[in-house]
Design a protein around this motif. Structure first.
Motif, PDB file in Angstrom:
ATOM      1  N   ASP A 123       0.808  -1.221   0.000  1.00  0.00           N
ATOM      2  CA  ASP A 123       0.000   0.000   0.000  1.00  0.00           C
ATOM      3  C   ASP A 123       0.844   1.276   0.000  1.00  0.00           C
ATOM      4  OD1 ASP A 123       0.969  -0.031   2.587  1.00  0.00           O
ATOM      5  OD2 ASP A 123      -1.002  -0.011   3.553  1.00  0.00           O
ATOM      6  N   GLY A 124       2.160   1.152  -0.165  1.00  0.00           N
ATOM      7  CA  GLY A 124       3.020   2.334  -0.245  1.00  0.00           C
ATOM      8  C   GLY A 124       3.648   2.751   1.071  1.00  0.00           C
ATOM      9  N   ARG A 125       3.397   1.996   2.130  1.00  0.00           N
ATOM     10  CA  ARG A 125       4.037   2.308   3.413  1.00  0.00           C
ATOM     11  C   ARG A 125       5.437   1.707   3.444  1.00  0.00           C
ATOM     12  NH1 ARG A 125       1.799  -0.481   7.604  1.00  0.00           N
ATOM     13  NH2 ARG A 125       0.939  -1.927   6.096  1.00  0.00           N
ATOM     14  N   VAL A 126       6.324   2.367   4.170  1.00  0.00           N
ATOM     15  CA  VAL A 126       7.691   1.895   4.344  1.00  0.00           C
ATOM     16  C   VAL A 126       8.018   1.968   5.832  1.00  0.00           C
ATOM     17  CG1 VAL A 126      10.117   2.266   3.775  1.00  0.00           C
ATOM     18  CG2 VAL A 126       8.356   2.746   2.063  1.00  0.00           C
ATOM     19  N   LYS A 127       8.568   0.878   6.360  1.00  0.00           N
ATOM     20  CA  LYS A 127       9.002   0.866   7.754  1.00  0.00           C
ATOM     21  C   LYS A 127      10.506   0.627   7.767  1.00  0.00           C
ATOM     22  CE  LYS A 127       8.559  -1.354  12.191  1.00  0.00           C
ATOM     23  NZ  LYS A 127       8.185  -2.561  12.908  1.00  0.00           N
ATOM     24  N   ILE A 128      11.197   1.462   8.510  1.00  0.00           N
ATOM     25  CA  ILE A 128      12.657   1.395   8.578  1.00  0.00           C
ATOM     26  C   ILE A 128      13.079   1.235  10.021  1.00  0.00           C
ATOM     27  CG2 ILE A 128      14.798   2.689   8.168  1.00  0.00           C
ATOM     28  CD1 ILE A 128      13.075   4.130   5.930  1.00  0.00           C
ATOM     29  N   GLU A 129      14.024   0.316  10.241  1.00  0.00           N
ATOM     30  CA  GLU A 129      14.659   0.207  11.549  1.00  0.00           C
ATOM     31  C   GLU A 129      16.085   0.687  11.383  1.00  0.00           C
ATOM     32  OE1 GLU A 129      14.387  -3.693  13.227  1.00  0.00           O
ATOM     33  OE2 GLU A 129      12.225  -3.552  13.475  1.00  0.00           O
ATOM     34  N   MET A 130      16.464   1.589  12.250  1.00  0.00           N
ATOM     35  CA  MET A 130      17.820   2.120  12.184  1.00  0.00           C
ATOM     36  C   MET A 130      18.374   2.232  13.596  1.00  0.00           C
ATOM     37  SD  MET A 130      17.405   6.243  11.498  1.00  0.00           S
ATOM     38  CE  MET A 130      19.136   6.577  11.805  1.00  0.00           C
ATOM     39  N   THR A 131      19.662   2.412  13.672  1.00  0.00           N
ATOM     40  CA  THR A 131      20.309   2.646  14.949  1.00  0.00           C
ATOM     41  C   THR A 131      21.170   3.887  14.822  1.00  0.00           C
ATOM     42  OG1 THR A 131      21.465   1.546  16.766  1.00  0.00           O
ATOM     43  CG2 THR A 131      22.393   1.260  14.546  1.00  0.00           C
ATOM     44  N   LEU A 132      21.856   4.208  15.857  1.00  0.00           N
ATOM     45  CA  LEU A 132      22.791   5.331  15.860  1.00  0.00           C
ATOM     46  C   LEU A 132      24.141   4.803  16.315  1.00  0.00           C
ATOM     47  CD1 LEU A 132      20.371   7.872  17.529  1.00  0.00           C
ATOM     48  CD2 LEU A 132      20.961   7.748  15.110  1.00  0.00           C
ATOM     49  N   THR A 133      25.172   5.557  16.064  1.00  0.00           N
ATOM     50  CA  THR A 133      26.511   5.087  16.441  1.00  0.00           C
ATOM     51  C   THR A 133      26.676   4.954  17.943  1.00  0.00           C
ATOM     52  OG1 THR A 133      27.331   7.348  16.314  1.00  0.00           O
ATOM     53  CG2 THR A 133      27.634   5.957  14.362  1.00  0.00           C
ATOM     54  N   ALA A 134      25.911   5.723  18.701  1.00  0.00           N
ATOM     55  CA  ALA A 134      25.972   5.657  20.169  1.00  0.00           C
ATOM     56  C   ALA A 134      24.651   6.174  20.736  1.00  0.00           C
ATOM     57  CB  ALA A 134      27.132   6.503  20.698  1.00  0.00           C
ATOM     58  N   PRO A 135      24.225   5.650  21.884  1.00  0.00           N
ATOM     59  CA  PRO A 135      22.969   6.116  22.487  1.00  0.00           C
ATOM     60  C   PRO A 135      22.954   7.617  22.783  1.00  0.00           C
ATOM     61  CG  PRO A 135      23.690   4.097  23.542  1.00  0.00           C
ATOM     62  CD  PRO A 135      24.808   4.538  22.629  1.00  0.00           C
ATOM     63  N   ASN A 136      24.104   8.196  23.052  1.00  0.00           N
ATOM     64  CA  ASN A 136      24.163   9.629  23.357  1.00  0.00           C
ATOM     65  C   ASN A 136      24.494  10.470  22.125  1.00  0.00           C
ATOM     66  OD1 ASN A 136      26.763   8.753  23.104  1.00  0.00           O
ATOM     67  ND2 ASN A 136      27.547   9.743  24.954  1.00  0.00           N
ATOM     68  N   CYS A 137      24.226   9.934  20.946  1.00  0.00           N
ATOM     69  CA  CYS A 137      24.498  10.639  19.689  1.00  0.00           C
ATOM     70  C   CYS A 137      23.769  11.983  19.683  1.00  0.00           C
ATOM     71  CB  CYS A 137      24.023   9.791  18.511  1.00  0.00           C
ATOM     72  SG  CYS A 137      24.152  10.600  16.914  1.00  0.00           S
ATOM     73  N   PRO A 138      24.487  13.079  19.395  1.00  0.00           N
ATOM     74  CA  PRO A 138      23.847  14.399  19.396  1.00  0.00           C
ATOM     75  C   PRO A 138      22.775  14.542  18.312  1.00  0.00           C
ATOM     76  CG  PRO A 138      26.236  14.587  19.076  1.00  0.00           C
ATOM     77  CD  PRO A 138      25.909  13.140  19.164  1.00  0.00           C
ATOM     78  N   SER A 139      22.808  13.677  17.296  1.00  0.00           N
ATOM     79  CA  SER A 139      21.827  13.750  16.211  1.00  0.00           C
ATOM     80  C   SER A 139      20.674  12.770  16.398  1.00  0.00           C
ATOM     81  CB  SER A 139      22.521  13.469  14.875  1.00  0.00           C
ATOM     82  OG  SER A 139      23.549  14.399  14.667  1.00  0.00           O
ATOM     83  N   ALA A 140      20.505  12.243  17.593  1.00  0.00           N
ATOM     84  CA  ALA A 140      19.500  11.209  17.855  1.00  0.00           C
ATOM     85  C   ALA A 140      18.086  11.646  17.490  1.00  0.00           C
ATOM     86  CB  ALA A 140      19.558  10.784  19.322  1.00  0.00           C
ATOM     87  N   GLN A 141      17.775  12.906  17.632  1.00  0.00           N
ATOM     88  CA  GLN A 141      16.435  13.377  17.317  1.00  0.00           C
ATOM     89  C   GLN A 141      16.268  13.705  15.839  1.00  0.00           C
ATOM     90  OE1 GLN A 141      13.957  13.389  19.612  1.00  0.00           O
ATOM     91  NE2 GLN A 141      15.481  12.481  20.956  1.00  0.00           N
ATOM     92  N   GLU A 142      17.310  14.257  15.224  1.00  0.00           N
ATOM     93  CA  GLU A 142      17.145  14.744  13.850  1.00  0.00           C
ATOM     94  C   GLU A 142      17.356  13.689  12.776  1.00  0.00           C
ATOM     95  OE1 GLU A 142      21.413  16.901  13.090  1.00  0.00           O
ATOM     96  OE2 GLU A 142      20.055  17.754  14.584  1.00  0.00           O
ATOM     97  N   LEU A 143      18.241  12.722  12.971  1.00  0.00           N
ATOM     98  CA  LEU A 143      18.517  11.739  11.918  1.00  0.00           C
ATOM     99  C   LEU A 143      17.291  10.898  11.553  1.00  0.00           C
ATOM    100  CD1 LEU A 143      22.176  10.545  12.614  1.00  0.00           C
ATOM    101  CD2 LEU A 143      21.340  11.981  10.749  1.00  0.00           C
TER     102      LEU A 143
END
Length: 133
Positions: A70-90
């Motif tokens: 139906d055109g939906r996409v689900k993505i699972e991603m991680t970050l390089t570290a839990p305290n990554c400063p870009s955790a909210q924006e990436l």
């Protein structure tokens, strides 16, 4: 007041129907079946961690991409570290980039921590760009 038309028949107001999906030049997404995974990957590859000069796909931060009919996409991603400063924006940048792909009606990005990211998940291109061979 004369309400007769040119042939002596009462004039009726012309009613036109308009639906957003039918509007000329509409930008409403229309599901056309599964979205092309290569197009999704290309969109994700436009997102870069501001502290690392490599896109997040080559860094190995994308763990899963699920495409639905139906055109939906689900993505699972991680970050390089839990305290990554870009955790909210990436994750938001990934969502916005993927939702621009033709045929995508909605994207969901979930940040996961298992398995933890490590440098072995990086592509050869990322290792070369970061001089990590």
């Amino acid at each position: 007041m004369n309400t007769d038309g040119p042939e002596g028949h009462p004039e009726q107001a012309k009613v036109e129907s308009w639906q957003p999906d039918e509007a000329e030049g509409s930008t409403a997404p229309v599901a056309t079946g599964p979205v092309d995974e290569d197009a999704i990957i290309a969109a994700i590859a436009t997102v870069h961690d501001p502290e690392i000069p490599v896109n997040i796909y080559e860094l190995g931060l994308i763990y899963a991409i699920d495409l639905y009919d139906d055109g939906r996409v689900k993505i699972e991603m991680t970050l390089t570290a839990p305290n990554c400063p870009s955790a909210q924006e990436l994750p938001l940048q990934v969502k916005e980039a993927v939702e621009k792909v033709p045929g995508v009606v909605a994207a969901t990005v979930d940040v996961v921590w298992d398995p933890p990211w490590d440098m072995s998940r990086m592509s050869d291109e990322a290792r070369l760009a970061l001089n990590m061979f």
